[in-house]
Write a protein that holds these residues in place. Structure first.
Motif, PDB file in Angstrom:
ATOM      1  N   ALA A  55     -51.315  79.724  18.522  1.00 46.92           N
ATOM      2  CA  ALA A  55     -52.837  78.947  17.604  1.00 46.92           C
ATOM      3  C   ALA A  55     -54.107  79.739  18.244  1.00 46.92           C
ATOM      4  CB  ALA A  55     -52.813  77.618  17.433  1.00 46.92           C
ATOM      5  N   PHE A  56     -54.043  80.270  19.066  1.00 51.27           N
ATOM      6  CA  PHE A  56     -55.801  80.509  20.161  1.00 51.27           C
ATOM      7  C   PHE A  56     -55.872  81.743  19.735  1.00 51.27           C
ATOM      8  CE2 PHE A  56     -55.105  76.123  21.901  1.00 51.27           C
ATOM      9  CZ  PHE A  56     -56.468  75.970  21.565  1.00 51.27           C
ATOM     10  N   GLU A  57     -54.331  82.940  19.520  1.00 48.53           N
ATOM     11  CA  GLU A  57     -54.351  84.056  19.857  1.00 48.53           C
ATOM     12  C   GLU A  57     -55.800  84.787  18.528  1.00 48.53           C
ATOM     13  OE1 GLU A  57     -51.482  88.235  18.940  1.00 48.53           O
ATOM     14  OE2 GLU A  57     -50.814  86.003  18.588  1.00 48.53           O
ATOM     15  N   GLY A  58     -56.624  85.731  19.730  1.00 47.98           N
ATOM     16  CA  GLY A  58     -58.222  86.089  18.429  1.00 47.98           C
ATOM     17  C   GLY A  58     -59.296  85.320  18.622  1.00 47.98           C
ATOM     18  N   THR A  59     -58.577  84.352  19.332  1.00 48.46           N
ATOM     19  CA  THR A  59     -60.181  83.546  19.796  1.00 48.46           C
ATOM     20  C   THR A  59     -60.738  83.325  20.832  1.00 48.46           C
ATOM     21  OG1 THR A  59     -58.446  81.484  20.919  1.00 48.46           O
ATOM     22  CG2 THR A  59     -58.971  81.189  17.955  1.00 48.46           C
ATOM     23  N   GLU A  60     -61.922  83.777  21.452  1.00 51.74           N
ATOM     24  CA  GLU A  60     -62.507  84.082  22.827  1.00 51.74           C
ATOM     25  C   GLU A  60     -63.137  82.134  23.252  1.00 51.74           C
ATOM     26  OE1 GLU A  60     -66.707  85.797  21.881  1.00 51.74           O
ATOM     27  OE2 GLU A  60     -65.367  87.074  20.769  1.00 51.74           O
ATOM     28  N   ASP A  61     -63.009  82.253  23.886  1.00 53.80           N
ATOM     29  CA  ASP A  61     -63.155  81.798  25.412  1.00 53.80           C
ATOM     30  C   ASP A  61     -64.118  82.472  27.063  1.00 53.80           C
ATOM     31  OD1 ASP A  61     -63.419  79.383  26.321  1.00 53.80           O
ATOM     32  OD2 ASP A  61     -61.645  78.541  26.231  1.00 53.80           O
ATOM     33  N   GLU A  62     -64.361  81.041  27.395  1.00 57.80           N
ATOM     34  CA  GLU A  62     -64.349  81.431  29.048  1.00 57.80           C
ATOM     35  C   GLU A  62     -63.357  81.578  29.757  1.00 57.80           C
ATOM     36  OE1 GLU A  62     -67.486  79.563  30.152  1.00 57.80           O
ATOM     37  OE2 GLU A  62     -69.484  80.755  28.029  1.00 57.80           O
ATOM     38  N   VAL A  63     -63.319  82.293  31.036  1.00 59.06           N
ATOM     39  CA  VAL A  63     -62.548  82.419  32.210  1.00 59.06           C
ATOM     40  C   VAL A  63     -62.721  82.890  33.313  1.00 59.06           C
ATOM     41  CG1 VAL A  63     -60.003  83.492  32.953  1.00 59.06           C
ATOM     42  CG2 VAL A  63     -60.613  83.221  30.529  1.00 59.06           C
ATOM     43  N   LEU A  64     -62.228  81.707  33.679  1.00 64.42           N
ATOM     44  CA  LEU A  64     -62.590  81.520  35.762  1.00 64.42           C
ATOM     45  C   LEU A  64     -61.958  82.918  36.533  1.00 64.42           C
ATOM     46  CD1 LEU A  64     -64.367  80.628  38.366  1.00 64.42           C
ATOM     47  CD2 LEU A  64     -62.227  78.765  38.419  1.00 64.42           C
ATOM     48  N   LEU A  65     -62.518  83.308  36.643  1.00 71.30           N
ATOM     49  CA  LEU A  65     -61.441  84.614  37.233  1.00 71.30           C
ATOM     50  C   LEU A  65     -60.821  84.318  38.564  1.00 71.30           C
ATOM     51  CD1 LEU A  65     -63.553  88.176  36.801  1.00 71.30           C
ATOM     52  CD2 LEU A  65     -61.627  87.037  35.695  1.00 71.30           C
ATOM     53  N   GLU A  66     -59.891  84.924  38.818  1.00 71.26           N
ATOM     54  CA  GLU A  66     -59.128  83.889  40.550  1.00 71.26           C
ATOM     55  C   GLU A  66     -58.147  84.840  40.459  1.00 71.26           C
ATOM     56  OE1 GLU A  66     -57.456  79.791  40.132  1.00 71.26           O
ATOM     57  OE2 GLU A  66     -58.290  79.264  37.957  1.00 71.26           O
ATOM     58  N   THR A  67     -57.153  85.342  40.650  1.00 73.73           N
ATOM     59  CA  THR A  67     -56.060  85.484  41.566  1.00 73.73           C
ATOM     60  C   THR A  67     -56.518  87.529  41.614  1.00 73.73           C
ATOM     61  OG1 THR A  67     -54.397  84.394  42.441  1.00 73.73           O
ATOM     62  CG2 THR A  67     -53.970  86.178  42.717  1.00 73.73           C
ATOM     63  N   PRO A  68     -56.319  88.216  42.398  1.00 72.93           N
ATOM     64  CA  PRO A  68     -56.670  89.489  41.944  1.00 72.93           C
ATOM     65  C   PRO A  68     -55.351  90.056  41.940  1.00 72.93           C
ATOM     66  CG  PRO A  68     -58.011  89.011  43.835  1.00 72.93           C
ATOM     67  CD  PRO A  68     -57.440  87.877  43.390  1.00 72.93           C
ATOM     68  N   LEU A  69     -55.301  90.314  40.848  1.00 76.93           N
ATOM     69  CA  LEU A  69     -54.008  91.492  40.783  1.00 76.93           C
ATOM     70  C   LEU A  69     -54.128  92.812  41.285  1.00 76.93           C
ATOM     71  CD1 LEU A  69     -51.498  90.359  37.411  1.00 76.93           C
ATOM     72  CD2 LEU A  69     -52.498  89.147  39.856  1.00 76.93           C
ATOM     73  N   SER A  70     -55.398  93.545  41.464  1.00 75.52           N
ATOM     74  CA  SER A  70     -54.907  94.992  41.453  1.00 75.52           C
ATOM     75  C   SER A  70     -57.227  94.842  41.394  1.00 75.52           C
ATOM     76  CB  SER A  70     -54.966  95.887  40.601  1.00 75.52           C
ATOM     77  OG  SER A  70     -55.172  95.512  38.931  1.00 75.52           O
ATOM     78  N   GLY A  71     -57.310  96.228  41.860  1.00 71.84           N
ATOM     79  CA  GLY A  71     -59.136  96.174  41.859  1.00 71.84           C
ATOM     80  C   GLY A  71     -59.461  96.006  40.568  1.00 71.84           C
ATOM     81  N   THR A  72     -58.467  95.882  39.346  1.00 75.73           N
ATOM     82  CA  THR A  72     -59.241  95.470  38.626  1.00 75.73           C
ATOM     83  C   THR A  72     -59.144  94.915  37.747  1.00 75.73           C
ATOM     84  OG1 THR A  72     -58.695  97.085  36.735  1.00 75.73           O
ATOM     85  CG2 THR A  72     -60.329  97.345  38.141  1.00 75.73           C
ATOM     86  N   LEU A  73     -57.500  93.987  37.851  1.00 82.93           N
ATOM     87  CA  LEU A  73     -56.541  93.305  37.339  1.00 82.93           C
ATOM     88  C   LEU A  73     -56.730  91.313  37.995  1.00 82.93           C
ATOM     89  CD1 LEU A  73     -55.080  92.847  34.052  1.00 82.93           C
ATOM     90  CD2 LEU A  73     -53.356  93.572  35.815  1.00 82.93           C
ATOM     91  N   PHE A  74     -57.243  90.850  36.956  1.00 85.02           N
ATOM     92  CA  PHE A  74     -57.637  88.722  37.036  1.00 85.02           C
ATOM     93  C   PHE A  74     -56.395  87.840  36.752  1.00 85.02           C
ATOM     94  CE2 PHE A  74     -61.025  91.301  38.450  1.00 85.02           C
ATOM     95  CZ  PHE A  74     -61.670  91.087  40.467  1.00 85.02           C
ATOM     96  N   THR A  75     -56.445  87.524  37.433  1.00 81.13           N
ATOM     97  CA  THR A  75     -55.731  85.599  36.817  1.00 81.13           C
ATOM     98  C   THR A  75     -56.939  85.304  36.428  1.00 81.13           C
ATOM     99  OG1 THR A  75     -54.724  84.739  38.349  1.00 81.13           O
ATOM    100  CG2 THR A  75     -53.273  86.273  37.480  1.00 81.13           C
TER     101      THR A  75
END
Length: 344
Positions: A285-305
């Motif tokens: 139901a949230f697909e396509g919506t916008e929100d703010e994310v706290l960047l946590e674990t880096p999976l690579s140089g640019t990819l974060f969970t």
């Protein structure tokens, strides 16, 4: 084995087990120091005594009514991008399956000034999100004449803190007034973990929980109504086969008609399957919506969970960003583990 491998080391047994079962824990002779949940600052002093040749120490002080919250402030959380502040200890309830009141003692609230001071220090260290945690979070202030809502309102005024998240809540302790005041705090993440334990009112009574299944549902609806058109999310926990794991020292340990382990496991499997289906539907139901994310674990140089304010788990490519930043994203599809998101 560890004692054999490290003959000069000091072994400490501490926490809820020795506090709840002191006589049993004292017989655990592999431990050089046995202590409970009180006076934890003395652990270092006692370890030093043992290293200096002192004989074995057993120091388990029973909980007492009127005892104070033990201050153990933290300035940094290594490898964590959100800070956790413990604001209360103990529980005054007597749920049939729970040994926590015996292990943690009565409700003890941390001084508001101490909490706010630590929060200011954490904000100065770069933390943007804080989680208020406790043994019985809604009980905060019962012993000091304040309450959790007042604390949240004051925490929201600390410069630098952008998001406040709450730990587990008991639904019956959220009054309509509390709910409306919480909904008015913009910095409070609109995600509520409401302990359910069972959807059966008869079982809730046997558990000695003080609400019905219908009252739980009413609290959920009251929270939704307080937020109006703004989205809000809920998480919970359930016991699949009360009294679940039989815990000595609790009334439920001796209840008749105990559920067989195989039945508990089957119920848990079915519950998890339903929960995953609900999760997929909710996140779709949230697909396509916008929100703010706290960047946590880096999976690579640019990819974060990371997590949104609603505690939606995401993975996002954020070049030039770093852990601890809050970024705005557009939510995509749920892949069974996280929602794929893109920077706005």
């Amino acid at each position: 084995r560890k004692k054999r491998e490290n003959p000069g080391a000091v072994t400490v047994l501490t926490g809820c087990y020795p506090q709840a079962f002191p006589e049993e824990a004292a017989q655990f002779m592999e431990a050089d120091l046995v202590c409970g949940n009180g006076d934890r600052k003395a652990i270092l002093e006692n370890v030093q005594k043992l290293l200096d040749g002192h004989e074995r120490i057993v120091a388990i002080a029973p909980h007492q009514r009127g005892e104070q919250f033990e201050e153990l402030p933290v300035e940094r959380f290594e490898a964590h991008t959100r800070a956790f502040i413990k604001v209360e200890d103990g529980c005054n309830r007597q749920c049939a399956y729970c040994v926590i009141p015996r292990a943690r003692g009565p409700v003890r609230s941390r001084a508001e000034a101490s909490i706010l001071n630590e929060l200011r220090q954490l904000a100065a260290s770069g933390y943007r999100e804080v989680v208020l945690s406790a043994i019985s979070l809604p009980s905060y202030g019962l012993d000091t004449g304040t309450n959790l809502v007042e604390l949240v309102e004051k925490c929201a005024q600390v410069p630098g803190i952008e998001r406040i998240r709450l730990g587990s809540l008991d639904p019956d302790m959220l009054t309509p007034e509390f709910i409306s005041r919480l909904a008015a705090v913009d910095k409070l993440c609109p995600q509520f973990h409401l302990s359910l334990q069972s959807g059966c009112t008869a079982t809730l009574r046997r558990m000695r929980r003080v609400y019905t299944a219908q009252e739980y549902a009413q609290v959920v609806e009251q929270i939704r109504a307080a937020y109006g058109s703004r989205p809000v999310s809920f998480t919970t926990d359930c016991i699949c086969g009360f009294p679940y794991s039989r815990r000595s020292g609790t009334p439920a340990y001796d209840f008749p008609d105990q559920i067989h382990e195989r039945e508990k496991q089957e119920r848990s499997r079915r519950m998890n399957a339903v929960a995953e289906q609900v999760r997929c539907e909710a996140l779709a139901a949230f697909e396509g919506t916008e929100d703010e994310v706290l960047l946590e674990t880096p999976l690579s140089g640019t990819l974060f969970t990371g997590y949104t304010r609603l505690y939606i788990p995401v993975v996002v490519s954020a070049p030039g960003c770093e852990s601890g930043q809050i970024v705005r994203v557009k939510l995509g599809r749920y892949d069974g583990e996280r929602v794929r998101a893109a920077l706005c």
